[in-house]
Motif scaffolding. Structure first.
Motif, PDB file in Angstrom:
ATOM      1  N   ARG A   1      -4.570   2.441   9.895  1.00 50.94           N
ATOM      2  CA  ARG A   1      -4.591   3.843   9.466  1.00 50.94           C
ATOM      3  C   ARG A   1      -3.310   4.542   9.922  1.00 50.94           C
ATOM      4  NH1 ARG A   1      -8.203   7.104  11.698  1.00 50.94           N
ATOM      5  NH2 ARG A   1      -8.347   8.498   9.912  1.00 50.94           N
ATOM      6  N   PHE A   2      -2.651   5.214   8.966  1.00 48.81           N
ATOM      7  CA  PHE A   2      -1.399   5.933   9.215  1.00 48.81           C
ATOM      8  C   PHE A   2      -0.296   5.025   9.759  1.00 48.81           C
ATOM      9  CE2 PHE A   2      -4.638   9.298   9.373  1.00 48.81           C
ATOM     10  CZ  PHE A   2      -4.110  10.182   8.436  1.00 48.81           C
ATOM     11  N   ASN A   3      -0.403   3.716   9.496  1.00 49.39           N
ATOM     12  CA  ASN A   3       0.658   2.791   9.872  1.00 49.39           C
ATOM     13  C   ASN A   3       1.650   2.706   8.719  1.00 49.39           C
ATOM     14  OD1 ASN A   3       2.353   0.772  10.708  1.00 49.39           O
ATOM     15  ND2 ASN A   3       0.843  -0.888  10.509  1.00 49.39           N
ATOM     16  N   PHE A   4       2.652   3.556   8.741  1.00 44.41           N
ATOM     17  CA  PHE A   4       3.591   3.634   7.638  1.00 44.41           C
ATOM     18  C   PHE A   4       4.674   2.555   7.700  1.00 44.41           C
ATOM     19  CE2 PHE A   4       2.203   8.214   8.049  1.00 44.41           C
ATOM     20  CZ  PHE A   4       1.322   8.147   6.975  1.00 44.41           C
ATOM     21  N   ASP A   5       4.517   1.627   8.624  1.00 46.90           N
ATOM     22  CA  ASP A   5       5.415   0.479   8.699  1.00 46.90           C
ATOM     23  C   ASP A   5       4.713  -0.799   8.217  1.00 46.90           C
ATOM     24  OD1 ASP A   5       7.669   1.863   9.804  1.00 46.90           O
ATOM     25  OD2 ASP A   5       6.614   1.932  11.725  1.00 46.90           O
TER      26      ASP A   5
ATOM     27  N   SER B   1       3.677  -3.849   6.135  1.00 41.12           N
ATOM     28  CA  SER B   1       4.453  -4.640   5.176  1.00 41.12           C
ATOM     29  C   SER B   1       3.679  -4.812   3.871  1.00 41.12           C
ATOM     30  CB  SER B   1       4.772  -6.019   5.763  1.00 41.12           C
ATOM     31  OG  SER B   1       3.588  -6.800   5.860  1.00 41.12           O
ATOM     32  N   MET B   2       4.407  -5.139   2.809  1.00 41.89           N
ATOM     33  CA  MET B   2       3.754  -5.364   1.520  1.00 41.89           C
ATOM     34  C   MET B   2       2.806  -6.557   1.603  1.00 41.89           C
ATOM     35  SD  MET B   2       3.273  -4.335  -1.560  1.00 41.89           S
ATOM     36  CE  MET B   2       4.638  -3.214  -1.939  1.00 41.89           C
ATOM     37  N   ASP B   3       3.208  -7.594   2.321  1.00 39.30           N
ATOM     38  CA  ASP B   3       2.339  -8.761   2.471  1.00 39.30           C
ATOM     39  C   ASP B   3       1.027  -8.373   3.163  1.00 39.30           C
ATOM     40  OD1 ASP B   3       4.066 -10.470   1.226  1.00 39.30           O
ATOM     41  OD2 ASP B   3       4.930 -11.287   3.066  1.00 39.30           O
ATOM     42  N   ALA B   4       1.120  -7.513   4.172  1.00 35.72           N
ATOM     43  CA  ALA B   4      -0.082  -7.082   4.893  1.00 35.72           C
ATOM     44  C   ALA B   4      -0.968  -6.237   3.987  1.00 35.72           C
ATOM     45  CB  ALA B   4       0.301  -6.297   6.141  1.00 35.72           C
ATOM     46  N   TYR B   5      -0.371  -5.394   3.156  1.00 29.13           N
ATOM     47  CA  TYR B   5      -1.140  -4.584   2.210  1.00 29.13           C
ATOM     48  C   TYR B   5      -1.883  -5.476   1.222  1.00 29.13           C
ATOM     49  CZ  TYR B   5      -2.145  -2.295  -2.186  1.00 29.13           C
ATOM     50  OH  TYR B   5      -2.780  -1.899  -3.338  1.00 29.13           O
ATOM     51  N   LEU B   6      -1.189  -6.466   0.658  1.00 29.65           N
ATOM     52  CA  LEU B   6      -1.812  -7.355  -0.316  1.00 29.65           C
ATOM     53  C   LEU B   6      -2.921  -8.184   0.325  1.00 29.65           C
ATOM     54  CD1 LEU B   6       1.362  -8.571  -2.251  1.00 29.65           C
ATOM     55  CD2 LEU B   6      -0.343  -6.922  -3.033  1.00 29.65           C
ATOM     56  N   SER B   7      -2.712  -8.597   1.571  1.00 34.54           N
ATOM     57  CA  SER B   7      -3.744  -9.354   2.291  1.00 34.54           C
ATOM     58  C   SER B   7      -4.984  -8.500   2.503  1.00 34.54           C
ATOM     59  CB  SER B   7      -3.190  -9.823   3.643  1.00 34.54           C
ATOM     60  OG  SER B   7      -4.209 -10.421   4.419  1.00 34.54           O
TER      61      SER B   7
ATOM     62  N   GLY C   1      -7.233  12.254  -3.324  1.00 37.02           N
ATOM     63  CA  GLY C   1      -6.323  12.051  -2.207  1.00 37.02           C
ATOM     64  C   GLY C   1      -7.018  11.704  -0.908  1.00 37.02           C
ATOM     65  N   SER C   2      -8.299  11.338  -0.982  1.00 34.61           N
ATOM     66  CA  SER C   2      -9.050  11.057   0.245  1.00 34.61           C
ATOM     67  C   SER C   2      -8.536   9.813   0.962  1.00 34.61           C
ATOM     68  CB  SER C   2     -10.547  10.912  -0.059  1.00 34.61           C
ATOM     69  OG  SER C   2     -10.780   9.850  -0.958  1.00 34.61           O
ATOM     70  N   ASP C   3      -8.032   8.816   0.197  1.00 37.39           N
ATOM     71  CA  ASP C   3      -7.458   7.635   0.839  1.00 37.39           C
ATOM     72  C   ASP C   3      -6.278   8.031   1.720  1.00 37.39           C
ATOM     73  OD1 ASP C   3      -9.215   5.779  -0.204  1.00 37.39           O
ATOM     74  OD2 ASP C   3      -7.983   5.332  -1.947  1.00 37.39           O
ATOM     75  N   LEU C   4      -5.417   8.863   1.166  1.00 39.57           N
ATOM     76  CA  LEU C   4      -4.250   9.319   1.923  1.00 39.57           C
ATOM     77  C   LEU C   4      -4.671  10.145   3.129  1.00 39.57           C
ATOM     78  CD1 LEU C   4      -1.163   9.418   2.061  1.00 39.57           C
ATOM     79  CD2 LEU C   4      -1.234  11.456   0.606  1.00 39.57           C
ATOM     80  N   ALA C   5      -5.659  11.009   2.940  1.00 42.44           N
ATOM     81  CA  ALA C   5      -6.140  11.855   4.043  1.00 42.44           C
ATOM     82  C   ALA C   5      -6.722  11.010   5.170  1.00 42.44           C
ATOM     83  CB  ALA C   5      -7.180  12.841   3.525  1.00 42.44           C
ATOM     84  N   ASN C   6      -7.306   9.873   4.820  1.00 45.56           N
ATOM     85  CA  ASN C   6      -7.888   8.987   5.826  1.00 45.56           C
ATOM     86  C   ASN C   6      -6.875   8.013   6.412  1.00 45.56           C
ATOM     87  OD1 ASN C   6     -10.643   9.833   5.902  1.00 45.56           O
ATOM     88  ND2 ASN C   6     -10.932   8.932   3.882  1.00 45.56           N
ATOM     89  N   GLY C   7      -5.638   8.108   5.937  1.00 42.10           N
ATOM     90  CA  GLY C   7      -4.604   7.232   6.469  1.00 42.10           C
ATOM     91  C   GLY C   7      -4.630   5.839   5.899  1.00 42.10           C
ATOM     92  N   ASN C   8      -5.356   5.630   4.790  1.00 39.13           N
ATOM     93  CA  ASN C   8      -5.398   4.310   4.166  1.00 39.13           C
ATOM     94  C   ASN C   8      -4.095   4.070   3.399  1.00 39.13           C
ATOM     95  OD1 ASN C   8      -7.987   3.970   5.124  1.00 39.13           O
ATOM     96  ND2 ASN C   8      -8.955   4.702   3.248  1.00 39.13           N
ATOM     97  N   ILE C   9      -3.418   2.995   3.732  1.00 35.83           N
ATOM     98  CA  ILE C   9      -2.129   2.706   3.114  1.00 35.83           C
ATOM     99  C   ILE C   9      -2.355   1.929   1.825  1.00 35.83           C
ATOM    100  CG2 ILE C   9       0.178   1.770   3.486  1.00 35.83           C
ATOM    101  CD1 ILE C   9      -0.706   3.987   5.451  1.00 35.83           C
ATOM    102  N   THR C  10      -2.269   2.626   0.699  1.00 35.14           N
ATOM    103  CA  THR C  10      -2.485   2.018  -0.611  1.00 35.14           C
ATOM    104  C   THR C  10      -1.137   1.752  -1.267  1.00 35.14           C
ATOM    105  OG1 THR C  10      -2.641   4.192  -1.653  1.00 35.14           O
ATOM    106  CG2 THR C  10      -4.700   3.206  -0.854  1.00 35.14           C
ATOM    107  N   LEU C  11      -1.156   1.104  -2.440  1.00 33.80           N
ATOM    108  CA  LEU C  11       0.091   0.731  -3.093  1.00 33.80           C
ATOM    109  C   LEU C  11       0.974   1.945  -3.428  1.00 33.80           C
ATOM    110  CD1 LEU C  11       1.775  -1.647  -4.054  1.00 33.80           C
ATOM    111  CD2 LEU C  11       0.691  -1.427  -6.300  1.00 33.80           C
ATOM    112  N   PRO C  12       0.427   3.047  -3.973  1.00 34.78           N
ATOM    113  CA  PRO C  12       1.281   4.212  -4.207  1.00 34.78           C
ATOM    114  C   PRO C  12       1.971   4.702  -2.934  1.00 34.78           C
ATOM    115  CG  PRO C  12      -0.763   4.455  -5.412  1.00 34.78           C
ATOM    116  CD  PRO C  12      -0.939   3.265  -4.520  1.00 34.78           C
ATOM    117  N   VAL C  13       1.277   4.647  -1.814  1.00 35.50           N
ATOM    118  CA  VAL C  13       1.876   5.057  -0.543  1.00 35.50           C
ATOM    119  C   VAL C  13       2.976   4.061  -0.150  1.00 35.50           C
ATOM    120  CG1 VAL C  13       1.459   5.483   1.913  1.00 35.50           C
ATOM    121  CG2 VAL C  13      -0.229   6.208   0.217  1.00 35.50           C
TER     122      VAL C  13
END
Length: 326
Positions: free
Chosen positions: A159-163, A165-171, A234-246
Motif C-alpha cells: 500500500r502506497f509503495n510507489f516504488d 516494480s512492474m514485475d511485482a504488480y503483475l505477480s 478512485g477507491s483503489d488509489l485512496a486505499n493505496g492499491n498500486i494498479t496499472l494506471p498508477v
C-alpha cells in the motif's frame, strides 16, 4: 443476452449447490450468523464467472460427471466470495456493487470468521471426496493455502509503495485474480478428462483472461461513476492499491510528483485531483491496450482449440471481457 444464457448455464443450479454446501454441514447450525451471512451473500447474486469457467472447461473432455462439475463450480465460487470478504475488510470498503459489505452489516470479526469458515468448508469438502486420486485437489489446496493469500498479502504489504516494480504488480495481479480463473478452467478440463495438452491451453487461456479482467477493473476505478462501480470512484488509489494506471502515472515525471504526494491521510479532494490528472492523460488508453494484448493472446489459444465445439464458449468469454472498456 446475459453471459450465462450465451453459455447455456443455469446459474440457479450453482446457487442451489452453494446453499446445499452450507445447509448440509451438520456442525453449522442453520440459525447461526455464519450460515445466515453466507446465505444472504449467495441470494444477493453475482456474475458467477468462476463457476461458469469450471463448466466451460469440462466441455473439452468427454467424460465429465455433471454433479461433480456442479459441486466444483460451487466450491470455486465459495473461494471467490471468501476472498472478496477479506478484500473488503483490508480495503475498508463500505460497499460492493452498491450494497453494504459484510463487515459493515455485521462487524469485522464476524466477517473474517465467515470468510475463514468458507475456506475451511472447501478444504473439508475436498478431503471427503471418496476418490483420493481426484486430479483437481492439489490445484485447489494450493490455491487456498498460497496463491490467493499471497496475492492479498502482496496488495496489503505494498500500500502506497510507489516504488513497486512492474514485475511485482503483475505477480500481485496474477495471484489475486488470474490464478483462480486459470484454475477454474483447468479443474473443469480435468473433470472432463481432457488431454494434458488441452488442459494446459485452457489454463493459459484463463490466465490471460484473468489478467485482462483485472486490468480492465483497474481502469474502471478511474473512468466509472461511484454509482456504476457500487463504491467510491478512485477507491483503489485512496486505499493505496498500486494498479496499472498508477504504475504508468509513476513513469510520467509530472504525474509521478502528484502521485507520490498521496498517503493514508490524503483528503478525498487530493485523491480526486490525481484521478482527474490520470483521466486527462493517455494512461488509461495505454492500460486498456495491455488488457487487449492479453485478450489477443487468449484469442490465439481459441484458434488452437477449434476441433472442440466448446471453443465457441471461449470466444463468448473473450467477447464479454472485451466489453469491459472505459
Amino acid at each position: 443476452m446475459k453471459l450465462a444464457d450465451q453459455l447455456h448455464i443455469n446459474l440457479d443450479m450453482i446457487d442451489k449447490e452453494m446453499l446445499r454446501i452450507v445447509r448440509t454441514d451438520m456442525s453449522l447450525p442453520m440459525l447461526s450468523s455464519i450460515a445466515g451471512n453466507i446465505s444472504r451473500m449467495i441470494l444477493a447474486g453475482g456474475k458467477r464467472l468462476r463457476p461458469m469457467m469450471v463448466m466451460v472447461g469440462s466441455r473439452f473432455g468427454r467424460m465429465a460427471d455433471p454433479q461433480k462439475v456442479l459441486q466444483m463450480a460451487a466450491v470455486t465460487e465459495f473461494i471467490h466470495v471468501a476472498s472478496l470478504i477479506h478484500d473488503d475488510v483490508i480495503d475498508q470498503a463500505d460497499t460492493r456493487r452498491g450494497k453494504p459489505t459484510l463487515h459493515v452489516l455485521t462487524d469485522i470479526p464476524t466477517a473474517i470468521h465467515t470468510a475463514n469458515y468458507m475456506m475451511t468448508r472447501v478444504a473439508e469438502l475436498l478431503s471427503k471426496m471418496e476418490d483420493d486420486r481426484h486430479p483437481y485437489r492439489e490445484e485447489i489446496t494450493g490455491l487456498l493455502t498460497s496463491r490467493l493469500c499471497l496475492g492479498e498479502y502482496q496488495q496489503m504489504a505494498n500500500r502506497f509503495n510507489f516504488d513497486l516494480s512492474m514485475d511485482a504488480y503483475l505477480s500481485k495481479t496474477r495471484n489475486k485474480t488470474a490464478v483462480l480463473m486459470a484454475t477454474c478452467l483447468e479443474i473443469g478440463a480435468k473433470l472432463g478428462h481432457a488431454t494434458p495438452e488441452v488442459t494446459a491451453k485452457l489454463a493459459q487461456f484463463g490466465d490471460d483472461l484473468g489478467m485482462a479482467f483485472q486490468i480492465r477493473d483497474d481502469v474502471l476505478d478511474f473512468t466509472e461513476t461511484s454509482e456504476a462501480l457500487g463504491k467510491p470512484a478512485g477507491s483503489d488509489l485512496a486505499n493505496g492499491n498500486i494498479t496499472l494506471p498508477v504504475m504508468y502515472a509513476l513513469q510520467d515525471e509530472c504525474l509521478s510528483k502528484c502521485v507520490r504526494q498521496l498517503h493514508e491521510r490524503s483528503t478525498p479532494r487530493e485523491i480526486q485531483n490525481v484521478v482527474k490528472l490520470i483521466r486527462d492523460s493517455d494512461i488509461l488508453e495505454r492500460a486498456d491496450q495491455l488488457a487487449d494484448q492479453y485478450l489477443q493472446n487468449a484469442m490465439k489459444i481459441v484458434g488452437e482449440l477449434t476441433e472442440f465445439v466448446a471453443h465457441k464458449d471461449l470466444s463468448v468469454l473473450i467477447a464479454y471481457f472485451g466489453k469491459r472498456k472505459m
